[in-house]
Design a protein around this motif. Structure first.
Motif, PDB file in Angstrom:
ATOM      1  N   LEU A 135       0.825  -1.203   0.000  1.00 11.94           N
ATOM      2  CA  LEU A 135       0.000   0.000   0.000  1.00 11.94           C
ATOM      3  C   LEU A 135       0.862   1.257   0.000  1.00 11.94           C
ATOM      4  O   LEU A 135       0.515   2.257  -0.635  1.00 11.94           O
ATOM      5  CB  LEU A 135      -0.950  -0.012   1.193  1.00 11.94           C
ATOM      6  CG  LEU A 135      -2.047  -1.075   1.140  1.00 11.94           C
ATOM      7  CD1 LEU A 135      -2.874  -1.041   2.419  1.00 11.94           C
ATOM      8  CD2 LEU A 135      -2.935  -0.881  -0.064  1.00 11.94           C
ATOM      9  N   THR A 136       2.008   1.202   0.684  1.00 10.62           N
ATOM     10  CA  THR A 136       2.935   2.331   0.667  1.00 10.62           C
ATOM     11  C   THR A 136       3.478   2.549  -0.739  1.00 10.62           C
ATOM     12  O   THR A 136       3.573   3.689  -1.202  1.00 10.62           O
ATOM     13  CB  THR A 136       4.091   2.082   1.649  1.00 10.62           C
ATOM     14  OG1 THR A 136       3.550   1.868   2.952  1.00 10.62           O
ATOM     15  CG2 THR A 136       5.049   3.247   1.693  1.00 10.62           C
ATOM     16  N   LEU A 137       3.833   1.459  -1.417  1.00 11.48           N
ATOM     17  CA  LEU A 137       4.294   1.557  -2.804  1.00 11.48           C
ATOM     18  C   LEU A 137       3.217   2.179  -3.681  1.00 11.48           C
ATOM     19  O   LEU A 137       3.505   3.066  -4.498  1.00 11.48           O
ATOM     20  CB  LEU A 137       4.672   0.174  -3.333  1.00 11.48           C
ATOM     21  CG  LEU A 137       4.994   0.082  -4.824  1.00 11.48           C
ATOM     22  CD1 LEU A 137       6.251   0.885  -5.150  1.00 11.48           C
ATOM     23  CD2 LEU A 137       5.175  -1.363  -5.237  1.00 11.48           C
ATOM     24  N   PHE A 138       1.979   1.748  -3.503  1.00 11.94           N
ATOM     25  CA  PHE A 138       0.869   2.281  -4.292  1.00 11.94           C
ATOM     26  C   PHE A 138       0.695   3.785  -4.053  1.00 11.94           C
ATOM     27  O   PHE A 138       0.551   4.567  -4.997  1.00 11.94           O
ATOM     28  CB  PHE A 138      -0.414   1.523  -3.926  1.00 11.94           C
ATOM     29  CG  PHE A 138      -1.644   2.008  -4.627  1.00 11.94           C
ATOM     30  CD1 PHE A 138      -1.833   1.778  -5.970  1.00 11.94           C
ATOM     31  CD2 PHE A 138      -2.628   2.695  -3.926  1.00 11.94           C
ATOM     32  CE1 PHE A 138      -2.967   2.226  -6.625  1.00 11.94           C
ATOM     33  CE2 PHE A 138      -3.774   3.145  -4.569  1.00 11.94           C
ATOM     34  CZ  PHE A 138      -3.938   2.907  -5.920  1.00 11.94           C
ATOM     35  N   ILE A 139       0.747   4.198  -2.793  1.00 12.76           N
ATOM     36  CA  ILE A 139       0.556   5.622  -2.467  1.00 12.76           C
ATOM     37  C   ILE A 139       1.709   6.462  -2.997  1.00 12.76           C
ATOM     38  O   ILE A 139       1.491   7.510  -3.618  1.00 12.76           O
ATOM     39  CB  ILE A 139       0.392   5.786  -0.945  1.00 12.76           C
ATOM     40  CG1 ILE A 139      -0.936   5.175  -0.497  1.00 12.76           C
ATOM     41  CG2 ILE A 139       0.479   7.255  -0.541  1.00 12.76           C
ATOM     42  CD1 ILE A 139      -1.071   5.020   1.000  1.00 12.76           C
ATOM     43  N   ALA A 142       4.051  10.205  -7.101  1.00 15.70           N
ATOM     44  CA  ALA A 142       5.134  10.466  -8.057  1.00 15.70           C
ATOM     45  C   ALA A 142       4.616  10.810  -9.447  1.00 15.70           C
ATOM     46  O   ALA A 142       5.405  11.184 -10.316  1.00 15.70           O
ATOM     47  CB  ALA A 142       6.060   9.266  -8.122  1.00 15.70           C
ATOM     48  N   ILE A 143       3.319  10.704  -9.668  1.00  8.69           N
ATOM     49  CA  ILE A 143       2.780  11.044 -10.984  1.00  8.69           C
ATOM     50  C   ILE A 143       2.980  12.534 -11.284  1.00  8.69           C
ATOM     51  O   ILE A 143       3.119  12.929 -12.428  1.00  8.69           O
ATOM     52  CB  ILE A 143       1.301  10.607 -11.084  1.00  8.69           C
ATOM     53  CG1 ILE A 143       1.264   9.079 -11.129  1.00  8.69           C
ATOM     54  CG2 ILE A 143       0.614  11.198 -12.292  1.00  8.69           C
ATOM     55  CD1 ILE A 143      -0.111   8.481 -11.172  1.00  8.69           C
ATOM     56  N   ALA A 144       3.061  13.356 -10.245  1.00  8.51           N
ATOM     57  CA  ALA A 144       3.406  14.767 -10.429  1.00  8.51           C
ATOM     58  C   ALA A 144       4.926  14.862 -10.529  1.00  8.51           C
ATOM     59  O   ALA A 144       5.598  15.475  -9.707  1.00  8.51           O
ATOM     60  CB  ALA A 144       2.883  15.583  -9.267  1.00  8.51           C
ATOM     61  N   ALA A 145       5.472  14.216 -11.547  1.00  8.00           N
ATOM     62  CA  ALA A 145       6.915  14.009 -11.659  1.00  8.00           C
ATOM     63  C   ALA A 145       7.607  15.178 -12.368  1.00  8.00           C
ATOM     64  O   ALA A 145       7.033  15.799 -13.258  1.00  8.00           O
ATOM     65  CB  ALA A 145       7.165  12.740 -12.447  1.00  8.00           C
ATOM     66  N   ALA A 148       2.560   2.042  -9.434  1.00  3.42           N
ATOM     67  CA  ALA A 148       1.275   2.079  -8.727  1.00  3.42           C
ATOM     68  C   ALA A 148       0.470   0.823  -9.028  1.00  3.42           C
ATOM     69  O   ALA A 148      -0.148   0.234  -8.133  1.00  3.42           O
ATOM     70  CB  ALA A 148       0.489   3.322  -9.119  1.00  3.42           C
ATOM     71  N   GLY A 149       0.482   0.395 -10.264  1.00  2.81           N
ATOM     72  CA  GLY A 149      -0.214  -0.837 -10.638  1.00  2.81           C
ATOM     73  C   GLY A 149       0.397  -2.055  -9.972  1.00  2.81           C
ATOM     74  O   GLY A 149      -0.320  -2.959  -9.541  1.00  2.81           O
ATOM     75  N   ALA A 191      -1.492  -4.483  -7.462  1.00  6.48           N
ATOM     76  CA  ALA A 191      -1.586  -5.904  -7.795  1.00  6.48           C
ATOM     77  C   ALA A 191      -1.057  -6.783  -6.677  1.00  6.48           C
ATOM     78  O   ALA A 191      -1.571  -7.882  -6.453  1.00  6.48           O
ATOM     79  CB  ALA A 191      -0.828  -6.188  -9.084  1.00  6.48           C
ATOM     80  N   LEU A 192      -0.050  -6.300  -5.979  1.00 10.62           N
ATOM     81  CA  LEU A 192       0.513  -7.101  -4.897  1.00 10.62           C
ATOM     82  C   LEU A 192      -0.355  -7.082  -3.647  1.00 10.62           C
ATOM     83  O   LEU A 192      -0.134  -7.867  -2.738  1.00 10.62           O
ATOM     84  CB  LEU A 192       1.919  -6.615  -4.560  1.00 10.62           C
ATOM     85  CG  LEU A 192       2.963  -6.874  -5.639  1.00 10.62           C
ATOM     86  CD1 LEU A 192       4.290  -6.221  -5.248  1.00 10.62           C
ATOM     87  CD2 LEU A 192       3.158  -8.359  -5.858  1.00 10.62           C
TER      88      LEU A 192
END
Length: 64
Positions: A5-9, A14-17, A30-31, A35-36
């Motif tokens: 969940l931390t990876l997803f958040i 990071a999309i505002a890269a 994020a995917g 998925a995990l």
């Protein structure tokens, strides 16, 4: 579970890269984090990516 969940958040943040490479890899991360989080989503993601999944062993013809 908290790690995924931390990876997803973090990947969604990071999309505002500031650069194109991070902008292109952030949705993938994020995917992966999503998925995990659940085994079913992980299996579906692996199937869509063409990766081998853990399947039940096939019956052997030599077993009697």
């Amino acid at each position: 579970m908290a790690c995924t969940l931390t990876l997803f958040i973090l990947a969604n943040l990071a999309i505002a890269a500031p650069n194109l490479a991070l902008l292109l890899t952030a949705p993938t991360a994020a995917g992966l984090g999503a998925a995990l989080s659940t085994p079913t989503a992980s299996a579906v993601a692996a199937a869509l990516a063409g990766l081998p999944t853990a399947a039940a062993p096939s019956p052997s013809s030599s077993a009697a």
